[in-house]
Every structure is written in structure tokens, then in C-alpha cells.
Design an enzyme around this catalytic site. Structure first.
Site, mmCIF file in Angstrom:
data_model
loop_
_atom_site.group_PDB
_atom_site.id
_atom_site.type_symbol
_atom_site.label_atom_id
_atom_site.label_comp_id
_atom_site.label_asym_id
_atom_site.label_seq_id
_atom_site.Cartn_x
_atom_site.Cartn_y
_atom_site.Cartn_z
ATOM 1 N N LYS A 160 7.126 -0.486 14.627
ATOM 2 C CA LYS A 160 6.065 -1.265 14.008
ATOM 3 C C LYS A 160 6.713 -2.249 13.058
ATOM 4 O O LYS A 160 7.268 -1.857 12.032
ATOM 5 C CB LYS A 160 5.138 -0.294 13.261
ATOM 6 C CG LYS A 160 4.137 -0.952 12.359
ATOM 7 C CD LYS A 160 3.157 0.070 11.817
ATOM 8 C CE LYS A 160 3.167 0.050 10.307
ATOM 9 N NZ LYS A 160 1.901 0.532 9.718
ATOM 10 N N SER B 69 0.866 -1.181 0.000
ATOM 11 C CA SER B 69 0.000 0.000 0.000
ATOM 12 C C SER B 69 0.901 1.229 0.000
ATOM 13 O O SER B 69 0.912 2.025 0.931
ATOM 14 C CB SER B 69 -0.915 0.000 1.221
ATOM 15 O OG SER B 69 -0.174 0.052 2.419
ATOM 16 N N GLU C 252 1.906 -9.480 6.978
ATOM 17 C CA GLU C 252 2.763 -9.082 8.098
ATOM 18 C C GLU C 252 2.671 -10.050 9.269
ATOM 19 O O GLU C 252 3.046 -9.717 10.395
ATOM 20 C CB GLU C 252 2.455 -7.651 8.509
ATOM 21 C CG GLU C 252 2.723 -6.678 7.350
ATOM 22 C CD GLU C 252 2.584 -5.217 7.717
ATOM 23 O OE1 GLU C 252 2.080 -4.907 8.815
ATOM 24 O OE2 GLU C 252 2.991 -4.368 6.895
ATOM 25 N N GLU D 56 -4.519 -2.551 9.306
ATOM 26 C CA GLU D 56 -3.754 -3.134 10.414
ATOM 27 C C GLU D 56 -4.416 -2.886 11.759
ATOM 28 O O GLU D 56 -4.801 -1.760 12.075
ATOM 29 C CB GLU D 56 -2.341 -2.523 10.446
ATOM 30 C CG GLU D 56 -1.594 -2.767 9.144
ATOM 31 C CD GLU D 56 -0.275 -2.002 9.050
ATOM 32 O OE1 GLU D 56 0.252 -1.580 10.081
ATOM 33 O OE2 GLU D 56 0.190 -1.835 7.916
ATOM 34 N N ASP E 85 -3.843 1.032 11.690
ATOM 35 C CA ASP E 85 -3.378 1.714 10.484
ATOM 36 C C ASP E 85 -4.465 1.538 9.441
ATOM 37 O O ASP E 85 -4.666 0.441 8.926
ATOM 38 C CB ASP E 85 -2.054 1.133 9.975
ATOM 39 C CG ASP E 85 -1.585 1.827 8.688
ATOM 40 O OD1 ASP E 85 -2.241 2.819 8.274
ATOM 41 O OD2 ASP E 85 -0.585 1.383 8.094
ATOM 42 N N LYS F 151 9.855 5.184 7.364
ATOM 43 C CA LYS F 151 10.207 4.012 6.556
ATOM 44 C C LYS F 151 11.383 4.424 5.673
ATOM 45 O O LYS F 151 11.232 5.301 4.812
ATOM 46 C CB LYS F 151 9.036 3.620 5.658
ATOM 47 C CG LYS F 151 7.827 3.017 6.378
ATOM 48 C CD LYS F 151 6.651 2.920 5.404
ATOM 49 C CE LYS F 151 5.536 2.047 5.931
ATOM 50 N NZ LYS F 151 4.292 2.208 5.107
ATOM 51 N N GLU G 198 -3.062 5.456 12.395
ATOM 52 C CA GLU G 198 -2.172 5.852 11.296
ATOM 53 C C GLU G 198 -2.992 6.019 10.023
ATOM 54 O O GLU G 198 -3.923 5.250 9.777
ATOM 55 C CB GLU G 198 -1.115 4.749 11.138
ATOM 56 C CG GLU G 198 -0.135 4.929 9.998
ATOM 57 C CD GLU G 198 0.841 3.740 9.954
ATOM 58 O OE1 GLU G 198 1.105 3.122 11.010
ATOM 59 O OE2 GLU G 198 1.312 3.407 8.857
ATOM 60 N N HIS H 61 -3.384 -6.126 2.616
ATOM 61 C CA HIS H 61 -2.470 -7.120 3.180
ATOM 62 C C HIS H 61 -3.123 -8.471 3.441
ATOM 63 O O HIS H 61 -2.495 -9.383 3.966
ATOM 64 C CB HIS H 61 -1.859 -6.606 4.495
ATOM 65 C CG HIS H 61 -0.919 -5.456 4.293
ATOM 66 N ND1 HIS H 61 -0.316 -4.794 5.329
ATOM 67 C CD2 HIS H 61 -0.476 -4.856 3.159
ATOM 68 C CE1 HIS H 61 0.465 -3.834 4.846
ATOM 69 N NE2 HIS H 61 0.367 -3.844 3.542
ATOM 70 N N HIS I 298 8.704 -1.172 9.436
ATOM 71 C CA HIS I 298 9.003 -2.126 8.365
ATOM 72 C C HIS I 298 8.099 -1.842 7.158
ATOM 73 O O HIS I 298 7.336 -0.879 7.161
ATOM 74 C CB HIS I 298 8.726 -3.553 8.870
ATOM 75 C CG HIS I 298 7.272 -3.800 9.145
ATOM 76 N ND1 HIS I 298 6.721 -5.056 9.237
ATOM 77 C CD2 HIS I 298 6.235 -2.933 9.332
ATOM 78 C CE1 HIS I 298 5.431 -4.954 9.464
ATOM 79 N NE2 HIS I 298 5.109 -3.697 9.534
ATOM 80 N N ASP J 190 1.772 8.349 7.601
ATOM 81 C CA ASP J 190 2.629 7.425 6.843
ATOM 82 C C ASP J 190 2.631 7.851 5.377
ATOM 83 O O ASP J 190 3.516 8.595 4.941
ATOM 84 C CB ASP J 190 2.109 5.992 7.043
ATOM 85 C CG ASP J 190 2.773 4.971 6.124
ATOM 86 O OD1 ASP J 190 3.817 5.279 5.535
ATOM 87 O OD2 ASP J 190 2.235 3.849 5.979
HETATM 88 P P1 PGA Z 1 3.070 -1.269 3.077
HETATM 89 O O1 PGA Z 1 2.181 -1.167 4.387
HETATM 90 O O2 PGA Z 1 4.447 -1.644 3.476
HETATM 91 O O3 PGA Z 1 2.356 -2.312 2.278
HETATM 92 O O4 PGA Z 1 3.017 0.094 2.427
HETATM 93 C C1 PGA Z 1 2.675 -0.701 5.615
HETATM 94 C C2 PGA Z 1 1.937 0.515 6.065
HETATM 95 O O5 PGA Z 1 1.019 1.022 5.391
HETATM 96 O O6 PGA Z 1 2.274 1.034 7.134
HETATM 97 ZN ZN ZN Z 2 0.744 2.704 7.022
#
Ligand code: PGA
Ligand code: ZN
Length: 415
Positions: A383, A39, A204, A161, A240, A332, A281, A152, A360, A307
Site C-alpha cells: 500500500k 492518523s 497520498e 482511504e 482503510d 509500517k 483496514e 488525509h 507507506h 494497522d
Molecule cells: P497515516 O495513514 O500514515 O496518516 O497514519 C496511513 C494509514 O492509516 O494507513
Molecule cells: Zn491505516
């Protein structure tokens, strides 16, 4: 000094190719590999893929590998691996684009990460200490993704999430134990209610039960916390939404209904009232700075994390700070593409009272480096998925080692 730089194509946890880089100095070695999102935010640095349909469905990374092994390696030979910023800035300048599309952020990040590891190894210092100095002694609260939805998982949950946060623990190792116990209690709760296939897992490592409403998922979490013998003051819940994924340009599709942004604000306020939710998030799509600001001001004691909104980019974060669009940064490294720029984003966040959540991606490797980064930065949360699946536990286990090495000096972050 850097004597050899070598990249290769390896597989990530989704079975897709990614970049691994080895760097040799005269007296040290660093190996790093690059994660990948599902995503992804539209403003992230570019992940270079070969688009050769005959290999890995076009997802090969041989071009990025070649960029490391030829052009970039030539520039870096003879440089001092301790000069992280000089090396990162040189790569940014040589690339010359805003989103690192010339070499690929995956090529540049692989080198940037491996450089830090090679320098730490050459100096004989643990990576978290090399990056964070003697003040790097705080272990972050793990925010563990135990129910997977959205992109996911194969269920109908809009929210991507559902995480548990053992914030009431006294040490990181106890937090991890509490999280793992609750994860297993959740497996039991889901199996009893929805059958054995409900404990199949998503990207995940969290369960991907056939649940379609946010409330059903949260009720299962609350039962699991209770079943495991913990209280809501010991374990909080993080969400999230990754809301760009269920936004059609006008409305959000959630719990089988399409609702307007203002209704989604109320939806979240209701959830916060009903459940022990500590953080949310990406509650809105990636350009909705105003809606983020509305929720941040109304949910005053909730951690609102950007994010896809910030993509670890200081310019977008500065805009968010100006608009009071959140109170936490998701960090990230592959959203921006170098270690130096990631630290710049963390510094800007912390100087403005924002929390930092080191994160991650949904496709990971066995590289534990973000664990060291989270301690080095003094991040409040980390996370990195469920307390299961080795690409996730690699990071949590590295934090156990860091905690052990710090001994009495270790502190578990109090949120
Ligand atoms: P992604 O998801 O690594 O698939 O982008 C993680 C997130 O959205 O925090
Ligand atoms: Zn996110």
C-alpha cells in the site's frame, strides 16, 4: 565495518522535517529517510520532534538528528553493517524504553534502514535479495489509494482511504498500468459529476472530491473500473477506515450519522455485499479487538487488516492472533522503529496464516525502501498511495525495477 554515520534534517512530502541518515562502510554506502503519519496510532513508537516553536512550527527533528550524530554514531562505529539484528538490538537496549522515546524512533529507524542499505551495497547485492534471499521473487499486489478522505483530505468522507487492487493482472507491471488507467478514468468520472476541483488530491495522491458518503465514493470507483474497461474480478476495492479518527469513545460518525459498534459491523457487511470489496483496514477504533474479531468471523472471505490495532508490534499482534481479531497485518517500519522488529512482526503474522500488507505513511520521502522490504518479506499487498506523486511512485517504480531484474523468476502474487 561502519566508518561513518551522518544524519541530517530534510523535508517530507507534507513539507515537514524528517530524518535522513547516511552510513558509510569501507566498501559501501546506504542512505535512508523516515516517513511520518497523520492518523497515527496511539501505540506507535515515538517520533521525536524538537517542539521548538520558532522552527517549523515545533516539528523540527534536530534533536533526533543530534542523537544519531553523537551518541548513536559513537556506538556504531566499527560494527559490521551486515549484523542488522545486533545493531538494532544494541540501539533498542541503549534507548531502554518501550516506545523508543530516548533517541526517538525516527533516529533509530533512520540508522536501521541505512544499515541494511549499506550492507547490501557493500556486498553488491540488491536490497530485496539481501533482506529476503533467493526466495524473494514475489511481487505484491498494489493497493492504490485513489480517493482520500478522513484526516488525509478536506472533504467530509469518514473513511480515510478508497483503494483499487488490480489483483487479476498477470504481472506487477500490468497491475500498475491497470491501476494508473483506472486512476485516470476515475479523474474523468469525478470531474464529470462534481466539477474540475474534484480532482484535487489529498496527502497520498488520491483524489479528494467533495463527496460525503461512502456509497458515493464507492459508486465513483465502480464507474471508473467500468470506464477503464476492467471488471470486478480484475480489480477489487480496499478500504482503510482509520476508524479511531471518527470514534468519539462510544459511537462512530459516518455518512452524517452516529452509529454504535454493532451497527458498524452490519454497515460493513452491507458494503461487502454491494461492492467488490476485498479488504478493510482498521474498521473499528484501535483498542476494539472484540469488534475486529466479530467482523473477521462474519466477513469470512474479506481481508481484515490491523494497522493502528497492531502498530507492527509483536505483542499487540500476538493478542490479535489469540483473539482472531483480523487476518492481515499492516506493516509500517516507523510504527515500531527497526527493520529487525518489522521482520519479526511479518514472521509472526505469516506463521499464523495472516497476510502482510507493507505500507507507506501519509507523509513520505523519495526513499523506495518499502518496495524492497515487501518483496523480501513476501508480502501479499503493498500500500503506497495513488499511482501518482513521486513520493508514491518511487515505491511502485522500484517494484518495476525489481520485477525487471528478476526476469522470468518474477511472480505476481495471486490473492
Ligand atoms: P497515516 O495513514 O500514515 O496518516 O497514519 C496511513 C494509514 O492509516 O494507513
Ligand atoms: Zn491505516
Amino acid at each position: 565495518t561502519i566508518q561513518k554515520v551522518h544524519a541530517r534534517e530534510i523535508l517530507d512530502s507534507r513539507g515537514n522535517p524528517t530524518v535522513e541518515v547516511d552510513i558509510y562502510t569501507g566498501c559501501g554506502f546506504g542512505r535512508a529517510s523516515v516517513p511520518s503519519g497523520a492518523s497515527t496510532g496511539s501505540n506507535e513508537a515515538l517520533e521525536l520532534r524538537d517542539k521548538d516553536a520558532d522552527r517549523y512550527n515545533g516539528k523540527g527533528v534536530l534533536d533526533a538528528v543530534d542523537n544519531v550524530n553523537t551518541t548513536l554514531a559513537k556506538e556504531l562505529l566499527g560494527m559490521d553493517a551486515r549484523n542488522q539484528r545486533e545493531i538494532d538490538e544494541l540501539m533498542i537496549a541503549l534507548d531502554g524504553t518501550e516506545n523508543k522515546m530516548t533517541f526517538g524512533a525516527n533516529a533509530i529507524l533512520g540508522i536501521s534502514m541505512a544499515t541494511a542499505k549499506a550492507a547490501a551495497d557493500s556486498l553488491g547485492i540488491a536490497l530485496y535479495r539481501y533482506l529476503g534471499g533467493t526466495n524473494a521473487f514475489a511481487l505484491p499486489v498494489p493497493t492504490m489509494n485513489v480517493i482520500n478522505g478522513g484526516k488525509h483530505a478536506g472533504n467530509d468522507l469518514s473513511i480515510q482511504e478508497f483503494m483499487i487492487q488490480p489483483k487479476g493482472a498477470d504481472t506487477f507491471s500490468n497491475a500498475l498500468r491497470i491501476g494508473a488507467e483506472t486512476y485516470h478514468a476515475l479523474g474523468k468520472v469525478l470531474e464529470d459529476k462534481y466539477g474540475a476541483s474534484a480532482t484535487n488530491v489529498g496527502y497520498e495522491g488520491g483524489y479528494a472530491p467533495p463527496i460525503s458518503t461512502t456509497a458515493d465514493a464507492l459508486d465513483a470507483l465502480v464507474s471508473a473500473i467500468e470506464e477503464a474497461g476492467y471488471t470486478e474480478s480484475e480489480i477489487s476495492i480496499g478500504l482503510d477506515s482509520a476508524a479511531s479518527e471518527f470514534f468519539d469513545g462510544e459511537k462512530y460518525f459516518i455518512d452524517g450519522k452516529k452509529i454504535a459498534p454493532a451497527e458498524l459491523v452490519d454497515y460493513y457487511l452491507d458494503l461487502i455485499e454491494t461492492y467488490p470489496i476485498l479488504s478493510i483496514e482498521d474498521p473499528f477504533h484501535e483498542e476494539s479487538f472484540e469488534d475486529f474479531a466479530t467482523l473477521t468471523s462474519e466477513a469470512w472471505d474479506t481481508i481484515i487488516v490491523g494497522d493502528d490495532l497492531f502498530v507492527t508490534n509483536v505483542n499487540r499482534l500476538a493478542k490479535g492472533i489469540e483473539m482472531e481479531a483480523a487476518n492481515a497485518l499492516l506493516l509500517k517500519v516507523n510504527q515500531i522503529g527497526t527493520i529487525s522488529e518489522s521482520f519479526d512482526a511479518a514472521n509472526l503474522a505469516q506463521r499464523n496464516g495472516y497476510s502482510v500488507v507493507v505500507s507507506h505513511r501519509s507523509a513520505e520521502t523519495e526513499d523506495p525502501m518499502i518496495a524492497d522490504i515487501s518483496v523480501a518479506i513476501g508480502g501479499d499487498l503493498i500500500k503506497t498511495g495513488a499511482p501518482a506523486r513521486s513520493e508514491r511512485t518511487a515505491k511502485y517504480n522500484q517494484l518495476l525495477r525489481i520485477e525487471e531484474e528478476l526476469g522470468d523468476a518474477a511472480r505476481y502474487v495471486q490473492l
